[in-house]
Design an enzyme around this catalytic site. Structure first.
Site, PDB file in Angstrom:
ATOM      1  N   TYR A   1      11.380  -6.237   6.523  1.00 41.38           N
ATOM      2  CA  TYR A   1      12.076  -5.969   6.192  1.00 41.38           C
ATOM      3  C   TYR A   1      13.198  -6.600   7.439  1.00 41.38           C
ATOM      4  O   TYR A   1      12.355  -7.522   8.199  1.00 41.38           O
ATOM      5  CB  TYR A   1      12.667  -4.234   7.306  1.00 41.38           C
ATOM      6  CG  TYR A   1      11.347  -3.366   5.699  1.00 41.38           C
ATOM      7  CD1 TYR A   1      12.564  -3.178   4.770  1.00 41.38           C
ATOM      8  CD2 TYR A   1      10.708  -3.216   6.161  1.00 41.38           C
ATOM      9  CE1 TYR A   1      11.549  -2.188   3.745  1.00 41.38           C
ATOM     10  CE2 TYR A   1      10.069  -1.897   5.493  1.00 41.38           C
ATOM     11  CZ  TYR A   1      10.363  -1.577   4.438  1.00 41.38           C
ATOM     12  OH  TYR A   1      10.142  -0.504   3.293  1.00 41.38           O
TER      13      TYR A   1
ATOM     14  N   GLN B   1       0.896  -2.888  -3.834  1.00 47.61           N
ATOM     15  CA  GLN B   1       2.603  -3.661  -4.373  1.00 47.61           C
ATOM     16  C   GLN B   1       2.996  -3.181  -5.164  1.00 47.61           C
ATOM     17  O   GLN B   1       3.873  -1.941  -6.037  1.00 47.61           O
ATOM     18  CB  GLN B   1       2.228  -4.930  -5.335  1.00 47.61           C
ATOM     19  CG  GLN B   1       2.620  -6.046  -4.050  1.00 47.61           C
ATOM     20  CD  GLN B   1       2.820  -7.237  -4.854  1.00 47.61           C
ATOM     21  OE1 GLN B   1       2.526  -7.222  -5.128  1.00 47.61           O
ATOM     22  NE2 GLN B   1       4.083  -8.347  -3.805  1.00 47.61           N
TER      23      GLN B   1
ATOM     24  N   ARG C   1       3.858  -2.504   3.246  1.00 52.51           N
ATOM     25  CA  ARG C   1       4.915  -3.967   1.687  1.00 52.51           C
ATOM     26  C   ARG C   1       3.272  -4.179   2.080  1.00 52.51           C
ATOM     27  O   ARG C   1       3.879  -6.000   2.591  1.00 52.51           O
ATOM     28  CB  ARG C   1       5.933  -3.957   2.290  1.00 52.51           C
ATOM     29  CG  ARG C   1       6.773  -2.935   2.036  1.00 52.51           C
ATOM     30  CD  ARG C   1       8.437  -3.029   2.019  1.00 52.51           C
ATOM     31  NE  ARG C   1       8.721  -2.866   0.707  1.00 52.51           N
ATOM     32  CZ  ARG C   1      10.468  -2.434   0.481  1.00 52.51           C
ATOM     33  NH1 ARG C   1      10.844  -3.649   1.302  1.00 52.51           N
ATOM     34  NH2 ARG C   1      10.055  -1.862  -0.830  1.00 52.51           N
TER      35      ARG C   1
ATOM     36  N   ASP D   1       4.331   0.468  -5.481  1.00 48.20           N
ATOM     37  CA  ASP D   1       5.522   0.544  -4.353  1.00 48.20           C
ATOM     38  C   ASP D   1       7.172   1.343  -4.963  1.00 48.20           C
ATOM     39  O   ASP D   1       7.677   0.274  -5.885  1.00 48.20           O
ATOM     40  CB  ASP D   1       5.688  -0.888  -3.465  1.00 48.20           C
ATOM     41  CG  ASP D   1       6.892  -1.199  -3.031  1.00 48.20           C
ATOM     42  OD1 ASP D   1       7.688  -0.464  -2.754  1.00 48.20           O
ATOM     43  OD2 ASP D   1       7.204  -2.273  -2.651  1.00 48.20           O
TER      44      ASP D   1
ATOM     45  N   SER E   1      10.327  -0.210  -4.469  1.00 46.78           N
ATOM     46  CA  SER E   1      10.498  -1.461  -4.768  1.00 46.78           C
ATOM     47  C   SER E   1      11.382  -1.356  -6.331  1.00 46.78           C
ATOM     48  O   SER E   1      12.118  -1.984  -6.566  1.00 46.78           O
ATOM     49  CB  SER E   1       9.625  -2.586  -5.446  1.00 46.78           C
ATOM     50  OG  SER E   1       9.853  -3.396  -3.285  1.00 46.78           O
TER      51      SER E   1
END
Ligand code: NAD
Length: 382
Positions: free
Chosen positions: A234, A132, A127, A135, A138
């Site tokens: 996380y 991004q 991450r 991802d 997400s």
């Protein structure tokens, strides 16, 4: 090189790995794209749209499975038994990219590795800012958070917004979101748009500002959570004493809520139980719990995956594949993520990965007949 996309086989899976709008970038990068006829149907993308964007649409699944690169929503552990027939047709050297549930069902990786394919699990993407745009966690969590609120709103015997009408005033629904990661934040935003009064809690203290910026109240709890976040962003697994105290502190907030949406997860671990049977019993009849952690055992003690449980008049929903219920946009986001991943590995219409790049090395789970990812290897049975 040829990129192939099959129709997903997992029960209830309506997403597709590539949508027509994702094809031009891949074709421009030098790839050919083959789509199994009907692959996009469940998500709202007919064959004709794929043809228009330059794909070859074929009837025979075997033809797609012979492609150099297979893009899937679900592969290995994430595909359950559905991928077994495909597996037998795969050949050494092929590249398979998709969600593989490498931490939840690591044992399935060995079967796929034994076919000699190079397998990438997109859930393991680091991450970092660079990754991004790829991802998938997400993207899918965004869809799930949105959908969870709609499910709750449709199940609750009350309306979400406050209404002042000639027939009297209706008080707004009170929604409590536990876990304000990607799914939780989207749930907060969606519930706010529907007019609910929203509060939220997350064990990671950094989340407080994000919760408040969405117009929700952050529920303060006197819990020592300073080290609750890992370097990867996380939540860290806390000890049972912490969870017991958290449950005690949350009891009254849960009891006062019409809707509780739980999203609390620890990667690769069973989800912590944060809502006990006693807490459910304290809620008003008609209240609703949507447990997005159902697939990982659930945040609510009474959750059954993919079931609707009614206890003490409270409805507890445990959906495990909400993104598949919004397949058009979920596929659009997934397709953009997976295409960006392919383009990241590509050079002149071929895959030429930099094996040292964390985006590559951390997602690679099988190569040359072996499971290679440390997390998956460690968790595999001997
Ligand atoms: P997740 O699905 O693993 O967990 C959901 C949420 O549950 C997390 O916010 C977690 O802190 C929370 N949680 C865990 N235990 C809890 C408990 N006991 N009580 C309350 N909440 C609890 O996480 P996720 O949503 O996929 O991602 C978490 C975070 O990762 C994001 O919010 C973000 O900060 C970070 N992230 C970074 C990037 C990036 O930089 N590219 C991309 C995505 C996410």
């Amino acid at each position: 090189m040829i990129i192939g996309v099959v129709r997903e086989g997992f029960p209830g899976e309506r997403r597709v790995a590539l949508v027509p709008a994702a094809l031009p970038a891949l074709i421009q990068a030098g790839f050919e794209v083959v789509i199994e006829s009907g692959a996009g149907e469940g998500a709202g993308y007919p064959d004709a749209q794929y043809r228009e964007k330059g794909a070859r649409v074929v009837l025979r699944r075997e033809e797609v499975l012979a492609a150099d690169i297979l893009l899937r929503v679900r592969a290995a552990g994430a595909d359950g038994d559905a991928g077994a027939t495909d597996l037998a047709l795969l050949k050494p050297g092929q590249v398979v990219i998709g969600m593989c549930d490498p931490l939840g069902r690591p044992e399935a990786l060995a079967q796929w590795a034994s076919r000699g394919v190079t397998l990438f699990a997109l859930e393991l993407l680091p991450r970092i800012t660079r990754a991004q745009s790829m991802d998938v966690l997400s993207s899918m969590a965004t869809v799930a958070g949105y959908r969870a609120v709609l499910l709750a709103a449709a199940t609750l015997p009350r309306m979400f917004p406050m209404l002042m009408t000639a027939a009297g005033t209706l008080t707004p629904a009170r929604v409590f979101v536990v876990g304000a990661g990607v799914a939780g934040l989207q749930a907060i935003a969606t519930a706010r748009r529907l007019g609910a009064v929203v509060s939220a809690y997350d064990v990671r203290p950094a989340v407080k500002d994000q919760v408040q910026s969405l117009g929700a109240r952050f529920v303060e709890m006197p819990l020592e959570a300073a080290d609750a976040e890992t370097a990867g962003g996380y939540a860290r697994q806390m000890d049972e004493d912490f969870y017991r105290r958290q449950r005690e502190l949350m009891h009254q907030v849960v009891a006062n809520s019409d809707v509780v949406i739980t999203t609390a997860a620890i990667p690769g671990k069973r989800a912590p139980v944060l809502v006990t049977e006693a807490m459910v019993a304290a809620m008003a009849p008609g209240s609703v719990i949507v447990d997005l952690a159902a697939e990982r055992g659930g945040n609510c003690q009474l959750t059954q995956p993919n079931q609707t449980v009614v206890c003490y008049g409270v409805t507890i929903l445990g959906p495990t594949n909400l993104p598949a219920e919004v397949p058009y946009h979920a596929s659009q986001m997934y397709a953009r993520n997976i295409s960006n991943f392919v383009l990241h590995l590509a050079k002149d219409g071929r895959l030429d990965p930099d094996w040292q790049d964390p985006i590559v090395s951390e997602t690679l789970v099988a190569r040359d007949g072996r499971v290679v990812h440390p997390a998956a290897v460690v968790q595999s049975p001997p």
